[in-house]
Design an enzyme around this catalytic site. Structure first.
Site, PDB file in Angstrom:
ATOM      1  N   LYS A  69       2.377  -3.322   7.290  1.00 32.10           N
ATOM      2  CA  LYS A  69       2.598  -3.461   5.837  1.00 32.10           C
ATOM      3  C   LYS A  69       4.018  -3.021   5.494  1.00 32.10           C
ATOM      4  O   LYS A  69       4.691  -3.658   4.676  1.00 32.10           O
ATOM      5  CB  LYS A  69       1.572  -2.629   5.052  1.00 32.10           C
ATOM      6  CG  LYS A  69       0.151  -3.139   5.101  1.00 32.10           C
ATOM      7  CD  LYS A  69      -0.036  -4.536   4.542  1.00 32.10           C
ATOM      8  CE  LYS A  69       0.168  -4.609   3.044  1.00 32.10           C
ATOM      9  NZ  LYS A  69      -0.206  -5.971   2.519  1.00 32.10           N
TER      10      LYS A  69
ATOM     11  N   TYR B 251      -1.716  -0.664  11.242  1.00 31.79           N
ATOM     12  CA  TYR B 251      -1.870  -1.333   9.932  1.00 31.79           C
ATOM     13  C   TYR B 251      -0.707  -1.010   9.003  1.00 31.79           C
ATOM     14  O   TYR B 251      -0.018  -1.907   8.496  1.00 31.79           O
ATOM     15  CB  TYR B 251      -3.198  -0.929   9.267  1.00 31.79           C
ATOM     16  CG  TYR B 251      -3.221  -1.207   7.780  1.00 31.79           C
ATOM     17  CD1 TYR B 251      -3.229  -2.517   7.292  1.00 31.79           C
ATOM     18  CD2 TYR B 251      -3.202  -0.159   6.847  1.00 31.79           C
ATOM     19  CE1 TYR B 251      -3.219  -2.775   5.920  1.00 31.79           C
ATOM     20  CE2 TYR B 251      -3.193  -0.406   5.484  1.00 31.79           C
ATOM     21  CZ  TYR B 251      -3.199  -1.713   5.027  1.00 31.79           C
ATOM     22  OH  TYR B 251      -3.185  -1.969   3.670  1.00 31.79           O
TER      23      TYR B 251
ATOM     24  N   THR C 282       0.820  -1.203   0.000  1.00 29.67           N
ATOM     25  CA  THR C 282       0.000   0.000   0.000  1.00 29.67           C
ATOM     26  C   THR C 282       0.861   1.264   0.000  1.00 29.67           C
ATOM     27  O   THR C 282       1.993   1.247   0.499  1.00 29.67           O
ATOM     28  CB  THR C 282      -0.900   0.000   1.258  1.00 29.67           C
ATOM     29  OG1 THR C 282      -1.541   1.269   1.387  1.00 29.67           O
ATOM     30  CG2 THR C 282      -0.088  -0.250   2.537  1.00 29.67           C
ATOM     31  N   ASP C 283       0.284   2.349  -0.491  1.00 26.54           N
ATOM     32  CA  ASP C 283       0.997   3.639  -0.443  1.00 26.54           C
ATOM     33  C   ASP C 283       1.095   4.176   0.989  1.00 26.54           C
ATOM     34  O   ASP C 283       1.874   5.096   1.255  1.00 26.54           O
ATOM     35  CB  ASP C 283       0.327   4.677  -1.360  1.00 26.54           C
ATOM     36  CG  ASP C 283      -1.136   4.955  -1.045  1.00 26.54           C
ATOM     37  OD1 ASP C 283      -1.687   4.359  -0.087  1.00 26.54           O
ATOM     38  OD2 ASP C 283      -1.746   5.783  -1.762  1.00 26.54           O
ATOM     39  N   GLU C 284       0.328   3.582   1.918  1.00 25.82           N
ATOM     40  CA  GLU C 284       0.349   4.095   3.301  1.00 25.82           C
ATOM     41  C   GLU C 284       1.688   3.883   3.985  1.00 25.82           C
ATOM     42  O   GLU C 284       1.949   4.485   5.029  1.00 25.82           O
ATOM     43  CB  GLU C 284      -0.753   3.418   4.135  1.00 25.82           C
ATOM     44  CG  GLU C 284      -2.130   3.748   3.653  1.00 25.82           C
ATOM     45  CD  GLU C 284      -3.199   3.334   4.643  1.00 25.82           C
ATOM     46  OE1 GLU C 284      -2.911   3.202   5.835  1.00 25.82           O
ATOM     47  OE2 GLU C 284      -4.335   3.137   4.198  1.00 25.82           O
TER      48      GLU C 284
HETATM   49  P1  NAD Z   1      -9.596  -7.346   2.555  1.00 24.09           P
HETATM   50  O1  NAD Z   1      -9.567  -7.118   4.025  1.00 24.09           O
HETATM   51  O2  NAD Z   1     -10.833  -7.062   1.782  1.00 24.09           O
HETATM   52  O3  NAD Z   1      -9.206  -8.878   2.246  1.00 24.09           O
HETATM   53  C1  NAD Z   1      -8.185  -9.538   2.925  1.00 24.09           C
HETATM   54  C2  NAD Z   1      -8.337 -11.046   2.671  1.00 24.09           C
HETATM   55  O4  NAD Z   1      -7.251 -11.721   3.334  1.00 24.09           O
HETATM   56  C3  NAD Z   1      -9.637 -11.638   3.232  1.00 24.09           C
HETATM   57  O5  NAD Z   1     -10.221 -12.506   2.290  1.00 24.09           O
HETATM   58  C4  NAD Z   1      -9.175 -12.420   4.471  1.00 24.09           C
HETATM   59  O6  NAD Z   1      -9.999 -13.530   4.775  1.00 24.09           O
HETATM   60  C5  NAD Z   1      -7.775 -12.826   4.057  1.00 24.09           C
HETATM   61  N1  NAD Z   1      -6.901 -13.085   5.218  1.00 24.09           N
HETATM   62  C6  NAD Z   1      -6.712 -12.292   6.305  1.00 24.09           C
HETATM   63  N2  NAD Z   1      -5.858 -12.874   7.167  1.00 24.09           N
HETATM   64  C7  NAD Z   1      -5.476 -14.052   6.591  1.00 24.09           C
HETATM   65  C8  NAD Z   1      -4.589 -15.091   6.980  1.00 24.09           C
HETATM   66  N3  NAD Z   1      -3.917 -15.052   8.142  1.00 24.09           N
HETATM   67  N4  NAD Z   1      -4.427 -16.140   6.156  1.00 24.09           N
HETATM   68  C9  NAD Z   1      -5.104 -16.219   4.972  1.00 24.09           C
HETATM   69  N5  NAD Z   1      -5.962 -15.270   4.568  1.00 24.09           N
HETATM   70  C10 NAD Z   1      -6.141 -14.198   5.362  1.00 24.09           C
HETATM   71  O7  NAD Z   1      -8.350  -6.525   1.981  1.00 24.09           O
HETATM   72  P2  NAD Z   1      -8.183  -5.761   0.591  1.00 24.09           P
HETATM   73  O8  NAD Z   1      -8.675  -4.388   0.740  1.00 24.09           O
HETATM   74  O9  NAD Z   1      -8.668  -6.618  -0.502  1.00 24.09           O
HETATM   75  O10 NAD Z   1      -6.590  -5.685   0.525  1.00 24.09           O
HETATM   76  C11 NAD Z   1      -5.854  -6.734  -0.083  1.00 24.09           C
HETATM   77  C12 NAD Z   1      -4.382  -6.359  -0.086  1.00 24.09           C
HETATM   78  O11 NAD Z   1      -4.186  -5.147  -0.805  1.00 24.09           O
HETATM   79  C13 NAD Z   1      -3.804  -6.110   1.302  1.00 24.09           C
HETATM   80  O12 NAD Z   1      -2.490  -6.646   1.342  1.00 24.09           O
HETATM   81  C14 NAD Z   1      -3.785  -4.607   1.439  1.00 24.09           C
HETATM   82  O13 NAD Z   1      -2.752  -4.185   2.300  1.00 24.09           O
HETATM   83  C15 NAD Z   1      -3.507  -4.207   0.013  1.00 24.09           C
HETATM   84  N6  NAD Z   1      -3.974  -2.868  -0.397  1.00 24.09           N
HETATM   85  C16 NAD Z   1      -5.284  -2.518  -0.216  1.00 24.09           C
HETATM   86  C17 NAD Z   1      -5.752  -1.287  -0.674  1.00 24.09           C
HETATM   87  C18 NAD Z   1      -7.201  -0.862  -0.551  1.00 24.09           C
HETATM   88  O14 NAD Z   1      -7.559   0.227  -0.966  1.00 24.09           O
HETATM   89  N7  NAD Z   1      -8.096  -1.692  -0.009  1.00 24.09           N
HETATM   90  C19 NAD Z   1      -4.851  -0.415  -1.315  1.00 24.09           C
HETATM   91  C20 NAD Z   1      -3.520  -0.802  -1.465  1.00 24.09           C
HETATM   92  C21 NAD Z   1      -3.101  -2.049  -1.026  1.00 24.09           C
HETATM   93  O1  TDX Z   2     -16.896   6.137   7.678  1.00 24.95           O
HETATM   94  C1  TDX Z   2     -15.825   6.604   7.271  1.00 24.95           C
HETATM   95  N1  TDX Z   2     -15.706   7.953   7.103  1.00 24.95           N
HETATM   96  C2  TDX Z   2     -14.562   8.533   6.652  1.00 24.95           C
HETATM   97  O2  TDX Z   2     -14.504   9.771   6.513  1.00 24.95           O
HETATM   98  C3  TDX Z   2     -14.690   5.754   6.943  1.00 24.95           C
HETATM   99  C4  TDX Z   2     -14.792   4.259   7.115  1.00 24.95           C
HETATM  100  C5  TDX Z   2     -13.550   6.357   6.467  1.00 24.95           C
HETATM  101  N2  TDX Z   2     -13.475   7.715   6.326  1.00 24.95           N
HETATM  102  C6  TDX Z   2     -12.260   8.317   5.764  1.00 24.95           C
HETATM  103  C7  TDX Z   2     -10.937   7.859   6.326  1.00 24.95           C
HETATM  104  C8  TDX Z   2     -10.011   8.005   5.124  1.00 24.95           C
HETATM  105  O3  TDX Z   2      -9.566   9.354   5.009  1.00 24.95           O
HETATM  106  O4  TDX Z   2     -12.242   7.926   4.378  1.00 24.95           O
HETATM  107  C9  TDX Z   2     -10.901   7.687   3.930  1.00 24.95           C
HETATM  108  C10 TDX Z   2     -10.779   6.250   3.438  1.00 24.95           C
HETATM  109  O5  TDX Z   2     -10.910   5.400   4.578  1.00 24.95           O
HETATM  110  P1  TDX Z   2     -10.745   3.806   4.467  1.00 24.95           P
HETATM  111  O6  TDX Z   2     -11.715   3.261   3.477  1.00 24.95           O
HETATM  112  O7  TDX Z   2     -10.746   3.252   5.844  1.00 24.95           O
HETATM  113  O8  TDX Z   2      -9.317   3.662   3.764  1.00 24.95           O
HETATM  114  P2  TDX Z   2      -7.827   4.124   4.182  1.00 24.95           P
HETATM  115  O9  TDX Z   2      -7.669   4.278   5.643  1.00 24.95           O
HETATM  116  O10 TDX Z   2      -7.456   5.268   3.283  1.00 24.95           O
HETATM  117  O11 TDX Z   2      -7.017   2.790   3.743  1.00 24.95           O
HETATM  118  C11 TDX Z   2      -7.359   2.102   2.499  1.00 24.95           C
HETATM  119  O12 TDX Z   2      -6.438   2.420   1.488  1.00 24.95           O
HETATM  120  C12 TDX Z   2      -5.125   1.954   1.650  1.00 24.95           C
HETATM  121  C13 TDX Z   2      -7.398   0.601   2.725  1.00 24.95           C
HETATM  122  O13 TDX Z   2      -8.336   0.286   3.729  1.00 24.95           O
HETATM  123  C14 TDX Z   2      -6.039   0.079   3.072  1.00 24.95           C
HETATM  124  O14 TDX Z   2      -6.067  -1.342   3.162  1.00 24.95           O
HETATM  125  C15 TDX Z   2      -5.074   0.472   1.969  1.00 24.95           C
HETATM  126  O15 TDX Z   2      -3.767   0.128   2.345  1.00 24.95           O
END
Ligand code: NAD
Ligand code: TDX
Length: 327
Positions: free
Chosen positions: A147, A143, A116-118
């Site tokens: 990562k 978190y 992630t960019d975080e």
């Molecule tokens: P998510 O929480 O929707 O899905 C995570 C999945 O991993 C789930 O299916 C869960 O059951 C599985 N999991 C969790 N712990 C596990 C374990 N110990 N063993 C096996 N499986 C396990 O997450 P997401 O948003 O789809 O993110 C997926 C990946 O992308 C992560 O590595 C996250 O850091 C990265 N990422 C997410 C975002 C975003 O915007 N959501 C952005 C950049 C990177």
């Molecule tokens: O109810 C809400 N109201 C609100 O204002 C929630 C749930 C979030 N927010 C804000 C917090 C953040 O500024 O919205 C923005 C996005 O929040 P999230 O969806 O929780 O994402 P963020 O914390 O940015 O992280 C996401 O992007 C990077 C993913 O969850 C991470 O897994 C990924 O690494």
């Protein structure tokens, strides 16, 4: 692959099945965030779901023997949860990634780590800079620190043991199959339920949105052409502040654009993320397909409208949890 029953992982499985001839084994623990229904309808002879933990070294060892390459999506992924209970983030994101790296080393398999960019911390709103591959690591939350730790493990296993790994750090994804705890699905499903959207603080925080399908095509490009040991940033020039996103959701669903509430801010809330994906675009020739955020958001809203059976079971529990935190 790992984490294929989660949001981005399931989008990747759909993308691989729709766009390549590959078959996929999904290793997923099916935590609260994983949902086998996200893989429903895919051909059974090409997609196999194995329920298990990425920190289970015997299971991981067995599965590494059956595949050509591993893409690692599994993680505890929600910042808000990491502020209340960090332990599972260490177990999965750190120990789980370590377990996979040891198997990649033993089996000498190609490994791609999803991050992630975080890991880079945050930027000021008025800073013209964006994150690049050389931005120093500076994570803010439990978190993002786990990562960051997992990325550093991958780099060390490449250098110390010659593991054939690449890393990608992507910006915020949106699209179908995202858990209702996350910002965009929470607000869409609130509006569909007649609940007012909830903005943390002033809503000025900026996220750089990319459609999950574009993330998938970028990962396939890196698997195909990426240079071992390299990191690639993935982003689609989608910077928007949270207030703008909520107003857009309200507008396209025919609601007044001020029909939302400001709620308690997230502690340590990162202000702005922004990705410069020049390296991926110029060195590997990738471009995103979803350039129109409003069109992508409308399609996502339609998906949640049509798939209430997928998200409804989690909705009440998520809202009760947020309500207990004043959010
Ligand atoms: P998510 O929480 O929707 O899905 C995570 C999945 O991993 C789930 O299916 C869960 O059951 C599985 N999991 C969790 N712990 C596990 C374990 N110990 N063993 C096996 N499986 C396990 O997450 P997401 O948003 O789809 O993110 C997926 C990946 O992308 C992560 O590595 C996250 O850091 C990265 N990422 C997410 C975002 C975003 O915007 N959501 C952005 C950049 C990177
Ligand atoms: O109810 C809400 N109201 C609100 O204002 C929630 C749930 C979030 N927010 C804000 C917090 C953040 O500024 O919205 C923005 C996005 O929040 P999230 O969806 O929780 O994402 P963020 O914390 O940015 O992280 C996401 O992007 C990077 C993913 O969850 C991470 O897994 C990924 O690494």
């Amino acid at each position: 692959m790992t984490g294929g029953a989660g949001f981005i992982g399931s989008n990747f499985v759909h993308h691989v099945i729709g766009n390549t001839d590959h078959s996929v084994i999904v290793l997923d623990k099916l935590t609260y965030a994983g949902n086998a229904a996200s893989l429903a309808g895919l051909p059974e002879d090409r997609v196999r779901l194995v329920q298990g933990d990425i920190a289970d070294s015997a299971l991981v060892d067995e599965l590494f023997g059956q595949v050509d390459a591993v893409v690692h999506y599994a993680a505890e992924s929600h910042n808000d949860n990491s502020l209340h209970d960090p332990r599972p983030f260490l177990d999965t994101n750190i120990v789980g990634t370590y377990t996979l790296l040891e198997a990649a080393r033993k089996h000498d398999k190609r490994f791609h780590h999803i991050s992630t960019d975080e890991v880079y911390g945050d930027l000021e709103l008025d800073d013209p800079a964006r994150f690049t591959e050389s931005t120093p690591y500076n994570p803010s939350s439990p978190y993002s620190s786990t990562k960051a730790g997992s990325d550093l493990l991958v780099r060390a296993w490449v250098r110390s043991f010659g593991v054939k790994a690449t890393i990608s750090n992507c910006s915020n994804n949106y699209g179908p199959y995202q858990h209702v705890e996350k910002f965009i699905p929470r607000q869409i499903t609130n509006v569909l339920r007649g609940i007012r959207p909830k903005l943390y603080g002033k809503g000025e925080n900026v996220r750089d949105w990319i459609h999950a399908d574009d993330h998938s095509s970028a990962v396939l490009t890196i698997l195909d052409k990426g240079v071992i040991g390299e990191t690639y940033l993935i982003g689609a020039d989608g910077e928007k502040d949270n207030k703008t996103v909520v107003e857009l959701i309200l507008a396209v669903t025919g609601n007044p654009t001020d029909a939302y509430d400001h709620v308690t801010d997230r502690p340590g809330h990162d202000m702005r993320y922004a990705i410069d994906s020049t390296k991926l675009r110029t060195e590997l020739g990738w471009t995103p397909r979803y350039q129109d955020f409003e069109a992508g958001l409308k399609a996502t809203i339609d998906w949640y409208r049509e798939n209430e059976h997928w998200w409804a079971p989690a909705k009440d529990g998520v809202e009760a949890f947020y309500a207990s935190k004043g959010q």
